[in-house]
Motif scaffolding. Structure first.
Motif, PDB file in Angstrom:
ATOM      1  N   ASP A 146      -5.247   7.555  -4.307  1.00 28.74           N
ATOM      2  CA  ASP A 146      -4.291   8.394  -3.177  1.00 28.74           C
ATOM      3  C   ASP A 146      -5.454   9.186  -2.311  1.00 28.74           C
ATOM      4  O   ASP A 146      -6.559   9.608  -2.893  1.00 28.74           O
ATOM      5  CB  ASP A 146      -3.643   9.389  -3.750  1.00 28.74           C
ATOM      6  N   ASN A 147      -5.404   9.158  -1.035  1.00 29.40           N
ATOM      7  CA  ASN A 147      -6.289   9.841  -0.312  1.00 29.40           C
ATOM      8  C   ASN A 147      -7.898   9.649  -0.447  1.00 29.40           C
ATOM      9  O   ASN A 147      -8.599  10.752  -0.621  1.00 29.40           O
ATOM     10  CB  ASN A 147      -6.010  11.568  -0.313  1.00 29.40           C
TER      11      ASN A 147
ATOM     12  N   LYS B 271      -3.540  -6.127   1.905  1.00 29.28           N
ATOM     13  CA  LYS B 271      -2.297  -5.916   2.732  1.00 29.28           C
ATOM     14  C   LYS B 271      -1.507  -6.834   2.483  1.00 29.28           C
ATOM     15  O   LYS B 271       0.038  -6.716   2.326  1.00 29.28           O
ATOM     16  CB  LYS B 271      -2.646  -5.476   4.064  1.00 29.28           C
TER      17      LYS B 271
ATOM     18  N   VAL C 243       2.333  -1.569   4.915  1.00 28.82           N
ATOM     19  CA  VAL C 243       0.757  -1.088   4.974  1.00 28.82           C
ATOM     20  C   VAL C 243       0.209  -1.538   6.177  1.00 28.82           C
ATOM     21  O   VAL C 243       0.234  -2.704   6.714  1.00 28.82           O
ATOM     22  CB  VAL C 243      -0.050  -2.080   3.687  1.00 28.82           C
TER      23      VAL C 243
ATOM     24  N   GLN D 117       2.240   8.386   8.943  1.00 26.91           N
ATOM     25  CA  GLN D 117       3.257   8.837   7.911  1.00 26.91           C
ATOM     26  C   GLN D 117       4.450   7.889   8.049  1.00 26.91           C
ATOM     27  O   GLN D 117       5.296   7.808   7.288  1.00 26.91           O
ATOM     28  CB  GLN D 117       3.864  10.316   8.179  1.00 26.91           C
TER      29      GLN D 117
ATOM     30  N   ASN E 183       3.729   3.317   4.109  1.00 29.98           N
ATOM     31  CA  ASN E 183       3.598   3.595   2.907  1.00 29.98           C
ATOM     32  C   ASN E 183       1.943   3.772   2.371  1.00 29.98           C
ATOM     33  O   ASN E 183       1.537   4.740   1.749  1.00 29.98           O
ATOM     34  CB  ASN E 183       3.986   2.423   1.642  1.00 29.98           C
ATOM     35  N   GLN E 184       0.941   2.869   3.094  1.00 30.25           N
ATOM     36  CA  GLN E 184      -0.242   3.149   2.805  1.00 30.25           C
ATOM     37  C   GLN E 184      -0.997   2.846   4.380  1.00 30.25           C
ATOM     38  O   GLN E 184      -0.554   1.741   5.044  1.00 30.25           O
ATOM     39  CB  GLN E 184      -1.127   2.088   1.809  1.00 30.25           C
TER      40      GLN E 184
ATOM     41  N   THR F 228      -1.654  11.361   0.837  1.00 31.05           N
ATOM     42  CA  THR F 228      -1.992  10.742  -0.264  1.00 31.05           C
ATOM     43  C   THR F 228      -1.960   9.269   0.351  1.00 31.05           C
ATOM     44  O   THR F 228      -2.803   8.096  -0.445  1.00 31.05           O
ATOM     45  CB  THR F 228      -0.722  10.660  -1.184  1.00 31.05           C
ATOM     46  N   ARG F 229      -1.346   8.695   1.440  1.00 33.63           N
ATOM     47  CA  ARG F 229      -1.150   7.370   1.618  1.00 33.63           C
ATOM     48  C   ARG F 229      -2.348   6.777   2.728  1.00 33.63           C
ATOM     49  O   ARG F 229      -2.528   5.713   2.892  1.00 33.63           O
ATOM     50  CB  ARG F 229       0.051   7.044   2.428  1.00 33.63           C
TER      51      ARG F 229
ATOM     52  N   HIS G 245      -6.352   6.118   3.437  1.00 34.16           N
ATOM     53  CA  HIS G 245      -7.704   5.677   2.916  1.00 34.16           C
ATOM     54  C   HIS G 245      -8.605   5.408   4.120  1.00 34.16           C
ATOM     55  O   HIS G 245      -8.322   4.601   4.988  1.00 34.16           O
ATOM     56  CB  HIS G 245      -7.390   4.478   2.223  1.00 34.16           C
TER      57      HIS G 245
END
Length: 778
Positions: A217-218, A246, A252, A317, A320-321, A350-351, A353
């Motif tokens: 996460d993050n 993905k 994603v 947001q 999901n990722q 958290t989503r 990267h």
């Protein structure tokens, strides 16, 4: 038969081969320079090691499918033929390890230079035979792998095409995309992918740091290394693997950006944010709504950075990722870009990267403040292995290098030893070897005189340029290093053909023919690229947007421009090619001005016909460097009417005929120029009102301002902005935001500030949370 377990068995044997051969190479190499001759055997061992490593990389980088059982059987059968021979090498390796250097040297002295084990002629001959047999078997296995890999290459191309379709956001309307003016980074991604070779970067994408980045996460990851070590290519590999991760999951999102030192449209935080927003928007089921709302609020300008950052957060947001990859951070306007990245990381989503690549500069390290497992340095044995793969691949696939097949072992060994982790150095030496005659004598000369560093390499290239070509070569490098955007081949042809000395003008006899002529003038220093032009064509079915690929020229690598602008070149024999930003911008401004004064151009309208005859015209009219370098001040004061016409040309594609150009009077004049009266005057040879430009009545003082006049000067600049509001689709690449929200050319002070090295705060705050806070989040 389970294909996966079979492939694992093959991999185990190949791994043993790599280990054993590597140990033997290390052993025999350690006696280099002593009275022991094992050169031929060592070179053969090096070739065998490279072959083992190439097969190992190929096996690691591909996934065998259940329907590939026949392929695996063939490979397994071939490689298992080497089983006994590999174990023979293993036994020899163990014997070598027992034979210490002291005992070997003592035996040699005692026997009067007669070779001791493991340097007896019979031992070396036995090794040579075993190596030759293994190489013959492995080459068959490699052929089988590579033949079947042709399909995998096609799959990779299809995968790349899918990725580019995802991030190009073609489902977003052409109107929105034109207004948003997001840079097209797929060009950079294609260029980086073209430099990849089998196995390159596998150590990174299969390593724990990258895997953790994909799943934590993050997460954050910083890939850093010196110039020329292959960061951009490794970033392209990371992008491809992230896209595979993905798969087709709509939840994603993936977005990336390549900062580019020679393209001002890809250097600031606004460009980065616009590209990321457009790419992610295109991956939503409803890509249009949010962007249409932004367009409604800022239809005549680009939204400010604060709003772009806020909009990016809202986009993230909705997934999901989200994976964001940013390459070459050190080639950006760093202070502002680092602020934007820090803001993104401080969201603590958290989503989200984020992966960035750059050189390891103090201000970047201070701002990012990576944790130990977030910091990947590209100075390791894996990079050396990648370089070895690269050399082997080039020697076997490049037509010009295959002619030196008899000497491949020596070339491989020497380049791998001297590369010091710098891909760019290896590329330059291989290009040099392509021109080497097929003679052992000439090859010896070439290999013995290899430059030690990139600086020496560039110095040698520049000094080898024909003396009669130096003027043109220097101008090509100046234009490519300091133009505000990449230049098309046809544009550069005319820019080089401009004669600045008397009689000044376009000398048609100096026009080069094509990109090959430029490569001949600047060998190894420039590359041919491409840019995509979106053109709207109207036919019976309505308007259609058509992509047109335009060939461009660019500096081959960031390290080339860094060397040309450095103090180091001024102390070397290539000092005639030293470049300096202010004088370079002034030279380009002069080229643009002389070009605009061409009779066939200045006496007519800048329409499609004129652009075909004078391909540099649009660039010359819009060259933002004329304003930013201060060169425009000289142009403007030279002739009020002509100066205003050039200023209008920076912002508009359709110009009236140019007013007459008259030389400036010796002393600076304080006579004002009335913008309104100049633009309201019907152009020569055209009907009144043929071109309409919205203006306000503004008087521009051509005298130099005093400190007390700063506020008045700023008000006049704002008024001038209002007189020339550029359409978004034709806005110059580098602009700063005025208080009124319109685009305005940067001041000289601002440009100098951008060029100055940025320093960090020294407080190590990093992502606003500090090391303890980030560790606590885990």
């Amino acid at each position: 038969m389970d294909p996966f377990s079979a492939a694992a068995g093959i991999a185990g044997l190949i791994s043993l081969g790599v280990q054993v051969t590597g140990s033997l190479v290390k052993f025999y190499t350690s006696y280099k320079g002593q009275e022991i001759d094992a050169t031929r055997t060592t070179a053969k061992l090096q070739t065998l090691l490279s072959t083992f490593q190439l097969i190992q990389a190929t096996l690691q980088s591909r996934t065998f499918q259940p329907n590939e059982q026949d392929l695996i059987k063939n490979i397994e059968s071939s490689i298992h033929q080497c089983d006994e021979l590999i174990h023979e090498l293993e036994e020899e390796c163990k014997k070598c390890e027992k034979a210490s250097a002291t005992s070997i040297n003592a035996t040699i002295r005692a026997t009067g230079r007669r070779a001791a084990y493991p340097f007896r002629q019979s031992t070396l001959q036995k090794l040579d035979e075993a190596i030759g047999e293994i190489l013959q078997i492995l080459s068959l296995a490699l052929d089988v792998l590579q033949l079947r890999d042709h399909k995998n290459i096609q799959d990779d191309i299809a995968e790349l095409k899918s990725l580019l379709e995802v991030v190009r956001a073609t489902q977003v309307s052409a109107t929105i995309r034109t207004w948003f003016n997001a840079p097209d980074v797929t060009i950079n991604h294609n260029a980086a992918c073209a430099k990849r070779h089998p196995g390159r970067g596998i150590w990174f994408v299969k390593g724990s740091a990258f895997k953790n980045w994909l799943t934590r996460d993050n997460s954050f990851l910083w890939l850093n290394g010196f110039a020329g070590c292959g960061k951009s290519v490794l970033c392209s590999t990371a992008i491809q693997y992230t896209f595979r991760h993905k798969r087709s999951d709509p939840g994603v999102g993936i977005a990336f950006f390549y900062f580019t030192f020679n393209d001002e449209s890809k250097q600031d935080e606004s460009a980065m944010l616009r590209a990321l927003i457009l790419q992610l928007s295109g991956q939503l089921s409803d890509p249009q709504t949010d962007l249409a709302r932004l367009h409604g609020s800022y239809s005549t300008s680009v939204p400010p950075v604060t709003l772009l950052i806020s909009h990016l957060r809202q986009l993230v947001q909705k997934f999901n990722q989200v994976y964001i990859l940013l390459d070459a951070l050190d080639e950006s306007q760093r202070e502002q870009v680092l602020d934007a990245i820090e803001t993104m990381l401080n969201w603590s989503l958290t989503r989200l990267h984020v992966l960035v690549t750059s050189r390891d500069e103090p201000d970047i390290r201070d701002s990012l403040s990576p944790l130990e497992d977030e910091d990947v340095t590209m100075r390791n044995a894996e990079i050396d292995q990648d370089i070895s793969y690269f050399i082997s691949d080039q020697l076997n696939t490049n037509r010009k290098l295959r002619k030196l097949r008899a000497y491949h072992d020596r070339i491989q060994k020497l380049l791998a030893e001297r590369s010091q982790g710098v891909f760019r150095w290896v590329e330059c030496q291989l290009k040099s070897l392509m021109e080497c005659p097929q003679s052992e004598y000439y090859l010896d000369q070439c290999l013995q005189s290899l430059p030690r560093t990139l600086d020496e390499t560039y110095e040698r290239i520049l000094c080898s340029i024909n003396k009669s070509w130096i003027e043109d070569a220097r101008r090509i490098l100046t234009l490519l290093c300091f133009s505000s955007r990449p230049l098309a081949v046809q544009e550069l042809i005319d820019a080089v053909a401009i004669q600045l000395h008397e009689p000044a003008g376009l000398n048609l006899r100096r026009r080069l023919h094509d990109a090959d002529d430029f490569r001949l003038l600047c060998p190894g220093l420039i590359d041919v690229g491409a840019k995509v032009n979106n053109e709207t064509h109207v036919d019976s079915d309505g308007s259609k947007e058509i992509e047109r690929i335009v060939p461009t020229l660019r500096i081959a690598h960031f390290s080339v421009q860094e060397y040309l602008e450095s103090d180091r070149i001024r102390e070397q024999q290539a000092d005639a090619f030293a470049l300096e930003s202010a004088s370079a911008h002034a030279e380009i401004a002069e080229i643009c001005l002389v070009y605009l004064l061409e009779p066939g151009l200045s006496s007519g309208t800048l329409d499609q016909t004129a652009l075909e005859e004078f391909p540099l015209a649009r660039f010359a009219a819009r060259f933002s460097g004329c304003v930013g370098s201060g060169a425009f001040a000289a142009v403007y004061s030279a002739s009020g009417a002509f100066g205003v016409w050039v200023l209008a040309g920076i912002h508009h594609s359709n110009l009236p005929p140019a007013p007459a150009y008259s030389p400036p009077p010796p002393p600076p004049s304080t006579a004002p120029v009335n913008v309104e009266s100049v633009l309201d005057t019907p152009p020569r040879g055209s009907a009144a009102g043929a071109v309409t430009i919205a203006t306000t009545t503004t008087t521009v003082d051509r005298s130099f301002p005093t400190p007390d006049d700063e506020e008045k000067e700023e008000e006049e600049e704002e008024a001038l902005d209002e007189a020339f509001i550029p359409p978004l689709s034709t806005a110059p690449a580098v602009m700063t935001q005025s208080r009124a929200g319109r685009k305005r050319a940067p001041t000289m002070k601002a440009l100098e500030a951008e060029k100055a090295p940025k320093r960090g705060t020294g407080q190590g705050k990093g992502r606003g949370r500090g090391r303890a806070g980030r560790e606590a989040e885990r």
